[in-house]
Scaffold this active site. Sequence first.
Site, mmCIF file in Angstrom:
data_model
loop_
_atom_site.group_PDB
_atom_site.id
_atom_site.type_symbol
_atom_site.label_atom_id
_atom_site.label_comp_id
_atom_site.label_asym_id
_atom_site.label_seq_id
_atom_site.Cartn_x
_atom_site.Cartn_y
_atom_site.Cartn_z
ATOM 1 N N ARG A 140 0.782 -1.241 0.000
ATOM 2 C CA ARG A 140 0.000 0.000 0.000
ATOM 3 C C ARG A 140 0.816 1.295 0.000
ATOM 4 O O ARG A 140 0.236 2.379 -0.054
ATOM 5 C CB ARG A 140 -1.003 0.036 1.172
ATOM 6 C CG ARG A 140 -2.025 -1.078 1.135
ATOM 7 C CD ARG A 140 -3.303 -0.727 1.827
ATOM 8 N NE ARG A 140 -3.140 -0.489 3.253
ATOM 9 C CZ ARG A 140 -4.168 -0.280 4.081
ATOM 10 N NH1 ARG A 140 -5.400 -0.267 3.614
ATOM 11 N NH2 ARG A 140 -3.957 -0.085 5.360
ATOM 12 N N ASP A 141 2.131 1.204 0.046
ATOM 13 C CA ASP A 141 2.930 2.433 -0.075
ATOM 14 C C ASP A 141 4.231 2.133 -0.811
ATOM 15 O O ASP A 141 5.312 2.561 -0.390
ATOM 16 C CB ASP A 141 3.215 3.036 1.296
ATOM 17 C CG ASP A 141 3.675 4.490 1.213
ATOM 18 O OD1 ASP A 141 3.435 5.131 0.163
ATOM 19 O OD2 ASP A 141 4.282 4.986 2.181
ATOM 20 N N LEU A 142 4.112 1.403 -1.918
ATOM 21 C CA LEU A 142 5.291 1.081 -2.712
ATOM 22 C C LEU A 142 5.724 2.317 -3.490
ATOM 23 O O LEU A 142 4.942 2.892 -4.250
ATOM 24 C CB LEU A 142 4.975 -0.069 -3.675
ATOM 25 C CG LEU A 142 6.150 -0.603 -4.497
ATOM 26 C CD1 LEU A 142 7.205 -1.216 -3.588
ATOM 27 C CD2 LEU A 142 5.675 -1.641 -5.516
#
Length: 286
Positions: A140-142
């Site tokens: 979710r925060d690549l």
Amino acid sequence: MSFKFLNIDLSQLEFESCLGSGCYGGSVCLYRNRKDKRNRRIVVKSIPYNSPEYAYETVTKEHTILSQVNHPRILRYFGFFQTNDSWNMITEFAERGNLAEFLHRRKQQGAFLTQRVVMAKYRDMAEALQYLHQRKVIHRDLKPGNVLIDADNRLKLADFGIAKICTNVSLDEEMNMTIVGTPLFMAPEVASGKRYDYKSDVWPLGVIFYELCMLEHPFVERFLEGEESMERKKFSPPQIDCARHGFSRDMQSLCEMMIQVEPKQRWTLEKILKDDRVVGLMEREM
């Protein structure tokens, strides 16, 4: 002091430097283990107890995920210890910084990467992400800043503070609607508050892949123009200048598998890594 960790004697840790300020008023510091014959260093991320409640939730989530995964392309987690005023997480140290810094340096130098290097870095990220998805974790925060580079120039995924652990059997039930992440790398369905699943990690992987190829973000101009402007323009996958950089046309095909606005048109990571064209690209990288 209470602690839980693997093979690290806290009394033997020698402070070396502060790498920066962490979230919620904490710190990220580098330590040397005096008893380590290989002279390896470790990182201690400290989070004060007086941080906001959501900070504690973030820390515990990252601890939960990192303590349950074991993959060479994911930052190794050694455990945690608690002091009178802080929670402290111990991880390995990635000596060569992060991918965002690497890409910035290459862009300033005008030093484009070869196809072999691009695919080597893509493979590291894709295999780590596939491992997470198989264990029902969405990162979710690549983004490049959360991809670290070790001494061997291999990539490692890091920063699982806002990752999502999916526990339901039904894929439909697993889909989420929470808007989290970094706007420039956020999948369209996440940014618009629609339901999303594991494919929401494939979009930023595609954006990073494009950056590795072209040393620039594919949508930064459209993003700066605003969401309404982006919605008015018909979407088309960004084009990699394969001829200029000596890339195979399959590099463009790989890009288009990942960067699709409609999740139904975006490929799953499992399908991508089984595609003959992608397999061929990876074999040439080895």
